[in-house]
Design a protein around this motif. Structure first.
Motif, mmCIF file in Angstrom:
data_model
loop_
_atom_site.group_PDB
_atom_site.id
_atom_site.type_symbol
_atom_site.label_atom_id
_atom_site.label_comp_id
_atom_site.label_asym_id
_atom_site.label_seq_id
_atom_site.Cartn_x
_atom_site.Cartn_y
_atom_site.Cartn_z
ATOM 1 N N GLU A 504 10.308 5.856 -4.019
ATOM 2 C CA GLU A 504 9.235 4.946 -4.471
ATOM 3 C C GLU A 504 9.096 3.833 -3.410
ATOM 4 N N GLU A 505 10.146 3.271 -3.193
ATOM 5 C CA GLU A 505 10.300 2.035 -2.156
ATOM 6 C C GLU A 505 9.575 2.421 -0.859
ATOM 7 N N ASN A 506 9.933 3.651 -0.528
ATOM 8 C CA ASN A 506 9.550 4.176 0.703
ATOM 9 C C ASN A 506 7.920 4.283 0.910
ATOM 10 N N THR A 507 7.475 5.076 -0.278
ATOM 11 C CA THR A 507 6.114 5.430 -0.311
ATOM 12 C C THR A 507 5.398 4.022 -0.472
ATOM 13 N N ALA A 508 5.705 2.964 -1.415
ATOM 14 C CA ALA A 508 4.909 1.898 -1.553
ATOM 15 C C ALA A 508 5.113 1.310 -0.241
ATOM 16 N N PHE A 509 6.026 1.221 0.609
ATOM 17 C CA PHE A 509 6.141 0.577 1.859
ATOM 18 C C PHE A 509 5.048 1.365 2.686
ATOM 19 N N LEU A 510 4.882 2.510 2.788
ATOM 20 C CA LEU A 510 4.170 3.256 3.626
ATOM 21 C C LEU A 510 2.688 2.958 3.388
ATOM 22 N N ALA A 511 2.484 2.953 1.734
ATOM 23 C CA ALA A 511 1.030 2.670 1.473
ATOM 24 C C ALA A 511 0.555 1.120 1.775
ATOM 25 N N ARG A 512 1.625 0.097 2.093
ATOM 26 C CA ARG A 512 1.290 -0.965 2.227
ATOM 27 C C ARG A 512 1.016 -1.249 3.872
ATOM 28 N N ILE A 513 1.536 -0.514 4.599
ATOM 29 C CA ILE A 513 1.458 -0.366 6.148
ATOM 30 C C ILE A 513 0.071 0.166 6.262
ATOM 31 N N ARG A 549 17.252 -1.170 6.374
ATOM 32 C CA ARG A 549 17.248 -2.171 7.502
ATOM 33 C C ARG A 549 15.903 -2.455 7.962
ATOM 34 N N MET A 550 15.096 -1.130 8.408
ATOM 35 C CA MET A 550 13.907 -1.156 8.897
ATOM 36 C C MET A 550 12.926 -1.825 7.935
ATOM 37 N N ARG A 551 12.842 -1.414 6.599
ATOM 38 C CA ARG A 551 12.115 -1.977 5.840
ATOM 39 C C ARG A 551 12.393 -3.628 5.692
ATOM 40 N N GLY A 552 13.224 -3.983 5.914
ATOM 41 C CA GLY A 552 13.625 -5.761 5.790
ATOM 42 C C GLY A 552 13.047 -6.282 7.212
ATOM 43 N N ASP A 553 13.362 -5.463 8.396
ATOM 44 C CA ASP A 553 12.515 -6.120 9.402
ATOM 45 C C ASP A 553 10.969 -6.231 9.514
ATOM 46 N N MET A 554 10.807 -5.032 9.034
ATOM 47 C CA MET A 554 9.110 -4.800 9.244
ATOM 48 C C MET A 554 8.359 -5.715 8.061
ATOM 49 N N GLY A 555 9.194 -5.804 6.863
ATOM 50 C CA GLY A 555 8.680 -6.499 5.627
ATOM 51 C C GLY A 555 8.029 -7.910 6.144
ATOM 52 N N GLU A 556 8.836 -8.631 7.067
ATOM 53 C CA GLU A 556 8.631 -10.019 7.388
ATOM 54 C C GLU A 556 7.214 -10.174 8.076
ATOM 55 N N THR A 557 7.185 -9.156 8.963
ATOM 56 C CA THR A 557 5.841 -8.870 9.869
ATOM 57 C C THR A 557 4.853 -8.577 9.256
ATOM 58 N N LEU A 558 4.891 -7.712 8.086
ATOM 59 C CA LEU A 558 3.870 -7.388 7.211
ATOM 60 C C LEU A 558 3.510 -8.625 6.443
ATOM 61 N N ASP A 559 4.443 -9.288 6.002
ATOM 62 C CA ASP A 559 3.898 -10.625 5.148
ATOM 63 C C ASP A 559 3.048 -11.431 5.938
ATOM 64 N N ARG A 560 3.567 -11.605 7.327
ATOM 65 C CA ARG A 560 2.646 -12.390 8.039
ATOM 66 C C ARG A 560 1.376 -11.962 8.133
ATOM 67 N N ILE A 561 1.128 -10.643 8.547
ATOM 68 C CA ILE A 561 -0.046 -10.171 8.924
ATOM 69 C C ILE A 561 -0.902 -10.026 7.481
ATOM 70 N N ASP A 562 -0.448 -9.930 6.403
ATOM 71 C CA ASP A 562 -1.028 -10.069 5.071
ATOM 72 C C ASP A 562 -1.563 -11.419 4.786
ATOM 73 N N ASP A 563 -0.788 -12.489 5.071
ATOM 74 C CA ASP A 563 -1.024 -13.678 4.933
ATOM 75 C C ASP A 563 -2.349 -14.120 5.873
ATOM 76 N N TYR A 564 -2.397 -13.591 7.210
ATOM 77 C CA TYR A 564 -3.585 -13.772 7.947
ATOM 78 C C TYR A 564 -4.672 -13.130 7.242
ATOM 79 N N TYR A 565 -4.758 -12.221 6.998
ATOM 80 C CA TYR A 565 -5.933 -11.351 6.833
ATOM 81 C C TYR A 565 -6.589 -11.869 5.199
ATOM 82 N N VAL A 566 -5.983 -12.343 4.614
ATOM 83 C CA VAL A 566 -6.286 -12.587 3.176
ATOM 84 C C VAL A 566 -6.348 -14.092 3.127
ATOM 85 N N SER A 567 -5.897 -15.085 4.128
ATOM 86 C CA SER A 567 -5.862 -16.479 3.888
ATOM 87 C C SER A 567 -6.922 -17.217 5.036
#
Lengths: 567, 392
Positions: A504-513, A549-567
């Motif tokens: 589930e964690e991976n599926t949710a992560f892929l859906a988020r990307i 490990r990859m989820r952790g690394d990429m998560g930060e980038t995703l957070d940043r992109i998320d913030d940019y596009y919605v704020s």
């Protein structure tokens, strides 16, 4: 080991599951480690996704995803998911099954008996649909509890010996409830409940989406269905941000064009003025029914995610002339209370000194007709027998006469609601009573209605002169569907395979990307595409350490992109 | 002396204070079978009666409120009465624009009938000029009470609640009594923060009802749909009839009032439930049956004379009846006219009167009457065609 005591908050936007153990309720986390599971269902091929992954798929796969289906409970509306058509209770049953699976994994025990919360202003049809949804998920709903009452129980447990008169203002994703309660000597007494079953946070998002459409310059009605959907999702994000700050810059992509809008809190409030007006009616009803004044309240408690909006808190403060409280997270209170109610039903020893009495939120009565002077008969009037806000269990009786000479039968049509005409109320059942022939008005019947807290309504009519009886029992737990039908549906629903929990964690992560890819533009898109490929590659490698490990690394980038596009 | 009901039911020895009554009720409630309606009902009745007849407690210092404890306040603050003004109102971000109205331009309004001859406003002005703590705000206060726009009333209520209230009442009376129902002003007034005071609201609702009742009987004004909408938004007479009837009392005109504005209830506010589908279905069948009747009718006429025009006429009529609902009402009106003009025999007139009762609203709201209208119409079409046949 004893059966775990479980309470479920099946919400419009989010659902929660809670266990009562060692004298206190405890919320359970889902496979992703979160307490809130979004009430969104998405079909991925033949697999069902529920929760965050499904919520992210709203953007990328709107045609395979359904959300906010609680609003259609008790109606014949169907939702199209891919090639399948599903009813609201079927979708809800998938959410319940997900909650059940997660809770079973967390507790290491199977779950069967649960208490599910419903809006106080849900009518019998909507309650029945909720119970059917439980049955289809393989759960047995031993009791439904009204959401504001549940929240009050959660607050009451914090302060058991307290004595206070308070109001619960529960504005959820799709429904609005107001309940006035009194708490003394361990007794939690509901004095009055009122609400609006079709008013909630989603309506505020929709109002904001319409305001955004006006700002873009395309009237809402002229937008395509898909564009409306995207705008609604964007408005939802904007709404959250506007709760924290005064203005918000929305970057959105609509029909291929990018727009940047500045939204202010004032814009939002203006767009929602009509909704705010609607919030006042149930409050007034409640106070009229209890005969109390707003000054008599000791506390005002806010429940439901939508009460985070500053305009709601302002409105409550103005109406009640006091600061509202939110000491328990407004998203959690109902689930915690549902577990407390489950413990009360199970007669848990920790709650020996706690008693709760609830009221019927609607009036229950029968249809009557009158004869005008010119001989015309007008039917369809509603005559309440048990008035709303009567403490339950209650049993009341009223008498009715025949209309014509030598009439041999009386028809008893039972309705629930407040409208003076039965056609605007909810029909619960019907039966006939034989009466002896006689002059009009000389024959008649007593109708007794008994309503108990588990939602059982018993109607009995007795002929006045010869004492003949006829009756009907309407229960919560026999829905429009028969037992056999429910069993059949249960089988059908079990054919839907849930997405494997480990994944589930991976599926949710892929859906988020994928969701971010949809939203982003230019270089970010390339970046996201790269990440997507890299992550999929890692998934094929099947090395759990590498993946996490990859989820952790990429998560930060995703957070940043998320913030940019919605704020 | 043995204790009497309700005290005995609660296990109390004699008349007690409210506090004691509550405690006794709580103890009793935990003993009885709470799922037995009879036992529970008996206890509830006793509880309600005992609370009403409870001894007055001594004016003890009010116990600290839970909210205060939670916020770390002491019980001391409680001694101060709760003021009518809001303690923590955020400054309004929007400049308060007058919502509508140009009161300054209006000539002095006729005084509302319920005030005395001396005139309402000046009297109130005078009254407050004498109050010990004149809450006069320095600068922007308008000179005359009627110079205050509806949108400014909420702000005024912060400074001078009584004055705001009297202005509010005047404006409310004006809106209510103006010849063509100033529904916009009514809506704006009822949406104000100050109008959400529960006591005031009850009185406004009663005033509204009484005015409507007198004006409904006046054939000149009738019942404007706009007004119905305002009522529905603010008081929900149609969707919450049970509550409204309790607030207003069962009055004779009440049902009429319901019928009059049931039309204006927006579809979305009605409960959207599965049971409504049944209505729709029967409506479709009803349409089909009307079509069938008209079809048979045209065929039979054709047999008689064989004129194609009749088919065209009746099919056109059928289409109109089916798609334009209010035409059935119009049609019913035509029946009455025709019946009286043509001096048809009594059953026909009775039928027509039946289909067109005194209040036209009933026709549109009740399916029964719609059906009757259609049947009567069919009859008229038949008669009309027959007459045309005979004389043409």
């Amino acid at each position: 080991m004893a059966q775990p005591i479980i309470g479920i908050d099946l919400g419009t936007t989010n659902s929660l599951i809670c266990v009562f153990e060692d004298g206190a309720p405890r919320l359970l986390t889902n496979a992703l480690g979160h307490l809130l599971t979004p009430s969104v269902v998405s079909l991925d091929g033949d697999k069902v996704l529920v929760g965050e992954a499904a919520r992210d798929r709203q953007t990328t796969h709107p045609k395979d995803t359904a959300a906010a289906f609680k609003r259609a409970m008790g109606t014949d509306t169907t939702f199209q998911l891919g090639r399948k058509k599903l009813r609201a209770e079927e979708l809800s049953s998938l959410v319940l099954r997900k909650l059940k699976d997660d809770a079973e994994a967390a507790l290491g025990q199977t779950i069967r008996d649960v208490v599910v919360s419903v809006p106080a202003y849900f009518n019998q049809g909507q309650r029945q649909a909720t119970i059917a949804a439980c049955a289809m998920a393989g759960l047995n709903a031993v009791r439904l509890v009204n959401e504001p009452t549940a929240a009050a129980l959660a607050y009451g447990l914090q302060d058991r010996d307290g004595e206070s008169q308070f109001l619960v203002f529960d504005l959820g994703g799709g429904t609005f409830d107001v309940t006035v309660l009194e708490h003394f000597d361990g007794v939690m007494e509901v004095k009055a409940s009122s609400g609006d079953a079709f008013l909630g946070g989603e309506d505020f998002s929709e109002a904001l989406a319409k305001a955004m459409a006006d700002k873009i310059g395309t009237p809402w009605a002229k937008l395509a269905k898909d564009a409306q959907h995207q705008l609604r999702l964007q408005a939802d994000v904007a709404k959250r941000h506007l709760s924290g700050k005064d203005d918000f810059e929305a970057r959105l992509k609509l029909d291929g064009a990018h727009h940047t809008l500045t939204l202010t809190r004032a814009d939002f409030e203006q767009a929602c003025a009509a909704l705010i007006k609607r919030l006042h009616r149930p409050i007034e009803r409640c106070f009229y029914d209890t005969g109390l004044d707003t000054d008599a309240l000791d506390r005002v408690i806010l429940v439901g995610g939508a009460t985070r909006m500053p305009m709601i808190r302002q409105m409550v403060a103005r109406q009640f002339k006091r600061l509202p409280e939110m000491t328990i997270d407004p998203d959690h209170a109902v689930a915690l209370g549902a577990a407390v109610q489950a413990a009360l039903v199970a007669e848990d020893r920790a709650l020996d000194d706690v008693v709760m009495t609830d009221v019927s939120p609607f009036s229950v009565g029968i249809e009557t007709a009158t004869k005008l002077k010119n001989g015309t008969v007008i039917g369809g009037f509603f005559q309440p027998i048990i008035e709303r806000n009567t403490p339950l269990p209650a049993s009341r009786q009223d008498s009715f006469g025949t209309m014509d000479d030598n009439q041999t039968q009386l028809r008893v049509d039972i309705y629930q609601g407040e409208a003076p005409k039965v056609s605007d109320n909810v029909h619960l059942g019907q039966f006939l009573l034989d009466v002896p022939k006689g002059k009009a008005g000389h024959e008649g019947m007593f109708v007794r209605i008994t309503y108990d807290p588990s939602g059982l309504i018993e109607v009995e009519a007795t002929s006045i002169t010869d004492g003949k009886k006829a009756g009907l029992v309407i229960r919560d737990n026999v829905s429009n569907l028969t037992e056999a039908e429910i069993a059949k549906r249960l089988k059908q629903m079990q054919a839907f395979k849930m997405h494997p929990r480990e994944d589930e964690e991976n599926t949710a992560f892929l859906a988020r990307i994928r969701r971010l890819y949809e939203m982003a533009s230019g270089d970010d898109r390339h970046l996201l595409q790269g990440m997507l490929m890299e992550f999929e590659g890692a998934l094929e490698g099947q090395d759990p350490a590498e993946i996490s490990r990859m989820r952790g690394d990429m998560g930060e980038t995703l957070d940043r992109i998320d913030d940019y596009y919605v704020s | 002396m043995s204790p009497k009901w309700p005290w005995s039911e609660l296990g109390l020895a004699k008349r007690a204070t409210e506090r004691e009554v509550k405690r006794a009720y709580a103890a009793r409630l935990k003993q009885i079978d709470r799922n037995d309606p009879a036992a529970f009902g008996a206890l509830r009745d006793a509880f309600a009666a005992a609370k009403n007849g409870a001894l007055k407690e001594k004016a003890a210092p009010k116990r600290p409120r839970m909210a205060d404890i939670a916020e770390g306040r002491t019980g001391q603050d409680d001694a101060a009465p709760i003021t009518l003004r809001e303690p923590q109102r955020a400054p309004d971000p929007l400049p308060e624009a007058p919502i509508e109205h140009t009161p300054a331009a209006e000539p002095a309004q006729p005084q509302p009938p319920q005030t005395d001859d001396a005139g309402h406003q000046p009297f109130v002005e005078e009254l407050f000029a004498d109050t010990p703590e004149p809450p006069k705000a320095p600068a922007p206060k308008p000179a005359q009470p009627w110079g205050v726009g509806i949108g400014q009333l909420d702000a005024l209520a912060q400074e001078d609640p009584d004055r705001a209230q009297s202005i509010f009442q005047t404006k409310f009376n004006d809106a209510l009594r103006s010849m063509h129902w100033d529904t916009k002003a009514l809506d704006a007034l009822l949406s104000l923060d100050m109008a959400h005071d529960l006591t005031l609201r009850r009185s406004l609702e009663a005033q509204l009802y009484d005015t409507l009742q007198t004006r409904l009987n006046d054939p000149e004004t009738g019942y404007p749909v706009d007004m119905a909408r305002v009522i529905e938004t603010h008081f929900q007479w149609a969707t919450d009839g049970v509550g409204a009837s309790k607030r207003l009392g069962w009055r004779r005109d009440y049902q009429l009032l319901m019928y009059g504005h049931a039309r204006s209830v927006p579809q979305s506010s009605k409960p959207r439930i599965a049971t409504r589908a049944k209505d729709k279905q029967s409506y479709v069948w009803h349409k089909i049956s009307v079509f069938a009747v008209l079809f048979l009718l045209t065929i039979s006429i054709q047999e008689m004379k064989g004129a194609d025009d009749y088919i065209v006429v009746s099919v056109a009529l059928a289409v109109l009846f089916m798609f334009v609902r209010w035409l059935t009402m119009l049609g019913a009106a035509i029946i009455v006219k025709l019946a009286s003009l043509l001096r048809l025999n009594r059953p026909a007139i009775r039928l027509a009167h039946w289909a067109f009762p005194a209040t036209t609203a009933k026709l549109t709201t009740s399916l029964e009457f719609r059906k009757l209208g259609i049947f009567a119409l069919t009859a008229v079409v038949m008669v009309a065609l027959y007459l045309i046949d005979k004389y043409a």
